[in-house]
Design a protein around this motif. Structure first.
Motif, PDB file in Angstrom:
ATOM      1  N   UNK A 181       0.826  -1.213   0.000  1.00  0.00           N
ATOM      2  CA  UNK A 181       0.000   0.000   0.000  1.00  0.00           C
ATOM      3  C   UNK A 181       0.858   1.261   0.000  1.00  0.00           C
ATOM      4  N   UNK A 182       0.246   2.315  -0.534  1.00  0.00           N
ATOM      5  CA  UNK A 182       0.885   3.637  -0.575  1.00  0.00           C
ATOM      6  C   UNK A 182      -0.132   4.648  -0.066  1.00  0.00           C
ATOM      7  N   UNK A 183       0.251   5.443   0.908  1.00  0.00           N
ATOM      8  CA  UNK A 183      -0.587   6.595   1.298  1.00  0.00           C
ATOM      9  C   UNK A 183      -0.184   7.786   0.458  1.00  0.00           C
ATOM     10  N   UNK A 184      -1.147   8.609   0.062  1.00  0.00           N
ATOM     11  CA  UNK A 184      -0.800   9.787  -0.743  1.00  0.00           C
ATOM     12  C   UNK A 184      -1.839  10.890  -0.582  1.00  0.00           C
ATOM     13  N   UNK A 185      -1.392  12.118  -0.866  1.00  0.00           N
ATOM     14  CA  UNK A 185      -2.335  13.238  -0.910  1.00  0.00           C
ATOM     15  C   UNK A 185      -2.736  13.583  -2.350  1.00  0.00           C
ATOM     16  N   UNK A 186      -2.345  12.765  -3.316  1.00  0.00           N
ATOM     17  CA  UNK A 186      -2.769  13.001  -4.706  1.00  0.00           C
ATOM     18  C   UNK A 186      -4.288  12.811  -4.814  1.00  0.00           C
ATOM     19  N   UNK A 187      -4.976  13.679  -5.550  1.00  0.00           N
ATOM     20  CA  UNK A 187      -6.455  13.618  -5.593  1.00  0.00           C
ATOM     21  C   UNK A 187      -6.964  12.530  -6.541  1.00  0.00           C
ATOM     22  N   UNK A 188      -6.611  11.301  -6.240  1.00  0.00           N
ATOM     23  CA  UNK A 188      -6.955  10.192  -7.139  1.00  0.00           C
ATOM     24  C   UNK A 188      -8.445   9.865  -7.047  1.00  0.00           C
ATOM     25  N   UNK A 189      -8.987   9.353  -8.126  1.00  0.00           N
ATOM     26  CA  UNK A 189     -10.407   8.958  -8.154  1.00  0.00           C
ATOM     27  C   UNK A 189     -10.545   7.606  -7.453  1.00  0.00           C
ATOM     28  N   UNK A 190     -11.501   7.525  -6.511  1.00  0.00           N
ATOM     29  CA  UNK A 190     -11.675   6.287  -5.756  1.00  0.00           C
ATOM     30  C   UNK A 190     -12.266   5.171  -6.616  1.00  0.00           C
ATOM     31  N   UNK A 191     -11.773   3.952  -6.372  1.00  0.00           N
ATOM     32  CA  UNK A 191     -12.478   2.763  -6.852  1.00  0.00           C
ATOM     33  C   UNK A 191     -13.529   2.400  -5.803  1.00  0.00           C
ATOM     34  N   UNK A 192     -14.343   1.403  -6.083  1.00  0.00           N
ATOM     35  CA  UNK A 192     -15.452   1.075  -5.172  1.00  0.00           C
ATOM     36  C   UNK A 192     -15.509  -0.420  -4.900  1.00  0.00           C
ATOM     37  N   UNK A 193     -16.082  -0.789  -3.737  1.00  0.00           N
ATOM     38  CA  UNK A 193     -16.249  -2.224  -3.457  1.00  0.00           C
ATOM     39  C   UNK A 193     -17.141  -2.873  -4.517  1.00  0.00           C
ATOM     40  N   UNK A 194     -16.869  -4.130  -4.791  1.00  0.00           N
ATOM     41  CA  UNK A 194     -17.584  -4.857  -5.849  1.00  0.00           C
ATOM     42  C   UNK A 194     -18.072  -6.189  -5.278  1.00  0.00           C
ATOM     43  N   UNK A 195     -19.250  -6.619  -5.721  1.00  0.00           N
ATOM     44  CA  UNK A 195     -19.702  -7.978  -5.407  1.00  0.00           C
ATOM     45  C   UNK A 195     -19.318  -8.880  -6.569  1.00  0.00           C
ATOM     46  N   UNK A 196     -18.321  -9.729  -6.332  1.00  0.00           N
ATOM     47  CA  UNK A 196     -17.879 -10.674  -7.368  1.00  0.00           C
ATOM     48  C   UNK A 196     -18.574 -12.029  -7.223  1.00  0.00           C
ATOM     49  N   UNK A 197     -19.424 -12.164  -6.195  1.00  0.00           N
ATOM     50  CA  UNK A 197     -20.070 -13.458  -5.955  1.00  0.00           C
ATOM     51  C   UNK A 197     -19.235 -14.374  -5.072  1.00  0.00           C
ATOM     52  N   UNK A 198     -18.161 -13.835  -4.501  1.00  0.00           N
ATOM     53  CA  UNK A 198     -17.204 -14.682  -3.766  1.00  0.00           C
ATOM     54  C   UNK A 198     -17.778 -15.181  -2.436  1.00  0.00           C
ATOM     55  N   UNK A 199     -18.573 -14.346  -1.736  1.00  0.00           N
ATOM     56  CA  UNK A 199     -19.141 -14.820  -0.457  1.00  0.00           C
ATOM     57  C   UNK A 199     -19.971 -16.079  -0.678  1.00  0.00           C
ATOM     58  N   UNK A 200     -20.792 -16.058  -1.725  1.00  0.00           N
ATOM     59  CA  UNK A 200     -21.684 -17.204  -1.960  1.00  0.00           C
ATOM     60  C   UNK A 200     -20.883 -18.426  -2.421  1.00  0.00           C
ATOM     61  N   UNK A 201     -19.836 -18.195  -3.201  1.00  0.00           N
ATOM     62  CA  UNK A 201     -18.976 -19.330  -3.600  1.00  0.00           C
ATOM     63  C   UNK A 201     -18.344 -19.948  -2.347  1.00  0.00           C
ATOM     64  N   UNK A 202     -17.863 -19.100  -1.440  1.00  0.00           N
ATOM     65  CA  UNK A 202     -17.270 -19.599  -0.191  1.00  0.00           C
ATOM     66  C   UNK A 202     -18.283 -20.457   0.585  1.00  0.00           C
ATOM     67  N   UNK A 203     -19.530 -19.973   0.660  1.00  0.00           N
ATOM     68  CA  UNK A 203     -20.525 -20.711   1.445  1.00  0.00           C
ATOM     69  C   UNK A 203     -20.782 -22.104   0.879  1.00  0.00           C
ATOM     70  N   UNK A 204     -20.603 -22.238  -0.445  1.00  0.00           N
ATOM     71  CA  UNK A 204     -20.814 -23.554  -1.062  1.00  0.00           C
ATOM     72  C   UNK A 204     -19.553 -24.413  -1.032  1.00  0.00           C
ATOM     73  N   UNK A 205     -18.429 -23.813  -0.719  1.00  0.00           N
ATOM     74  CA  UNK A 205     -17.139 -24.503  -0.834  1.00  0.00           C
ATOM     75  C   UNK A 205     -16.620 -24.996   0.526  1.00  0.00           C
ATOM     76  N   UNK A 206     -16.150 -24.087   1.345  1.00  0.00           N
ATOM     77  CA  UNK A 206     -15.644 -24.364   2.702  1.00  0.00           C
ATOM     78  C   UNK A 206     -14.457 -25.324   2.734  1.00  0.00           C
TER      79      UNK A 206
END
Ligand code: SF4
Ligand code: SF4
Length: 407
Positions: free
Chosen positions: A268-293
């Protein structure tokens, strides 16, 4: 046998943290000799955009903002390794087979991060406003730099003091956290648990630090402030990676990226550059985990709970560190929970394709995915079988671990 013990004894001495930190003067092995565990460079292609309805949960992770605030007020976070000297003193000598070959590159890369961060402090002192810049243009430049140097992915998240380790708060600059991702060697990872796989992890950290430093320097040269961090030391990196949309938290407690699961290293890098934020995404991974374990079933010491619970304002499967860490130290880094993860082995797209086709997890219950060779007895354990682990390995004499250690 005697020679093996002697080599091990010498390794345990060379693997002491104070010796390891002095190995930076040793030259790196030529890349030919590192090919068995070198990281994979090059930008990942864009992840799958369509998620089946049956797999949708929430973008990123379930969060209770009030509980996050309340926990922070009552019990802010501190650096686990910094506050648990026993852990490093115990781990590094046991892991000398991986630590010693990787140490010179790790130490040199760490010094690069320190150098760029201190140059930032001297060139751009104070906490005044950053230079004027077009956020879209500067974000595009940073992402282009990441691709040019060979990082797998890069994401941008808002700084959040609730996920920072308090000892390092004064070093913080700006209100953005850049998360740099580098894919770890595939073939080496499939040999987990092994010294080769652990070399891939440590060598991956060294490479990721070098490449992240180049990204940091790009911002420094444009007049912004940066701090490039050592791995896992300054904040909860996975929080920022999830908020930057780079993946979701698996039941194994690791960041699962769509391309390579947790088979990647994060800087990771901390910075004061005014970069545009990315956002959290639902990739379906929680549900895959629940079926996998698979990780829960295959952990040799049951360190992964079977279900998620609210912890510090986040709904997650909270790993039992006191069970896990002694095994990591003594069994070549363990990481069976990474090895048996189908998203790590195949990537998310084939796993979702199979789930859509059959309602099943790709290769679930097969030896190919879930079998492993246990380094402490040299035997192979197929799905359903687990090694016997003696008490002195599970609970080493003198083990002292504090979970959120205050300095
Ligand atoms: S690293 Fe090993 S001991 Fe720790 S949680 Fe994973 S499988 Fe279990
Ligand atoms: S092994 Fe299965 S349950 Fe565990 S993190 Fe990977 S996908 Fe999730």
């Amino acid at each position: 046998m005697i020679a093996g013990r002697l080599v091990n004894r010498v390794g345990m001495v060379v693997g002491q943290p104070r010796v390891i930190s002095r190995l930076a003067w040793l030259p790196s092995l030529p890349s030919y000799f590192r090919r068995d565990y070198a990281a994979h460079r090059g930008e990942w292609s864009a992840p799958r955009s369509r998620i089946p309805d049956a797999l949708k949960t929430v973008p990123g992770i379930w969060r209770d903002r009030e509980a996050e605030d309340e926990t922070f007020e009552r019990d802010p976070l501190y650096d686990f390794l910094g506050g648990n000297p026993w852990a490093m003193q115990f781990m590094t000598p046991h892991m000398w087979r991986a630590m010693v070959p990787a140490a010179p590159r790790l130490e040199r890369a760490r010094r690069m991060t320190v150098e760029v961060s201190s140059q930032s402090r001297s060139r751009n002192p104070g906490s005044g406003p950053p230079p004027a810049a077009d956020p879209s243009a500067i974000t595009a430049a940073v992402k282009a730099k990441a691709a040019e140097v060979g990082l797998s992915a890069l994401g941008i998240a808002p700084y959040d003091q609730r996920y920072e380790y308090m000892e390092y708060k004064a070093e913080q600059v700006g209100d953005r956290v850049i998360v740099c991702v580098l894919e770890q060697n595939y073939a080496a990872t499939q040999t987990i648990p092994s010294a080769r796989a652990e070399q891939a992890a440590l060598g991956g950290y060294a490479e990721a630090m070098q490449l992240a430093t180049l990204v940091g320097r790009e911002l420094l040269d444009r007049g912004f402030r940066v701090v490039v961090h050592e791995p896992e030391r300054h904040h909860l990196v996975i929080h920022y990676a999830v908020e930057a949309g780079l993946g979701q938290l698996g039941l194994n407690g690791q960041l699962l990226t769509p391309a390579a699961g947790s088979r990647c290293r994060l800087i990771t890098i901390n910075t004061n550059a005014p970069l545009v934020f990315d956002h959290p995404v639902d990739y379906g991974i929680h549900a895959i985990c629940d079926a996998c374990k698979a990780c829960i079933r295959r952990c040799p010491v049951n360190a992964i709970p079977g279900k998620r619970e609210w912890y510090r304002g986040v709904l997650k499967s909270k790993l039992d560190t006191k069970r896990c860490l002694p095994i990591v130290a003594q069994a070549d880094g363990c990481s069976i929970c990474m090895k048996v993860c189908p998203i790590q082995k195949y990537g998310l797209t084939p796993v979702i394709d199979e789930f859509e086709r059959s309602g099943k997890i790709l290769d679930r219950g097969t030896d190919e995915l879930e079998g492993y060779d246990w380094p402490l007895d040299g035997k192979h354990y197929s799905p359903g079988a687990h090694p016997e682990i003696p008490l002195e390995i599970r609970e080493p004499p003198g083990m002292v671990l504090e979970m959120n250690p205050k300095p």
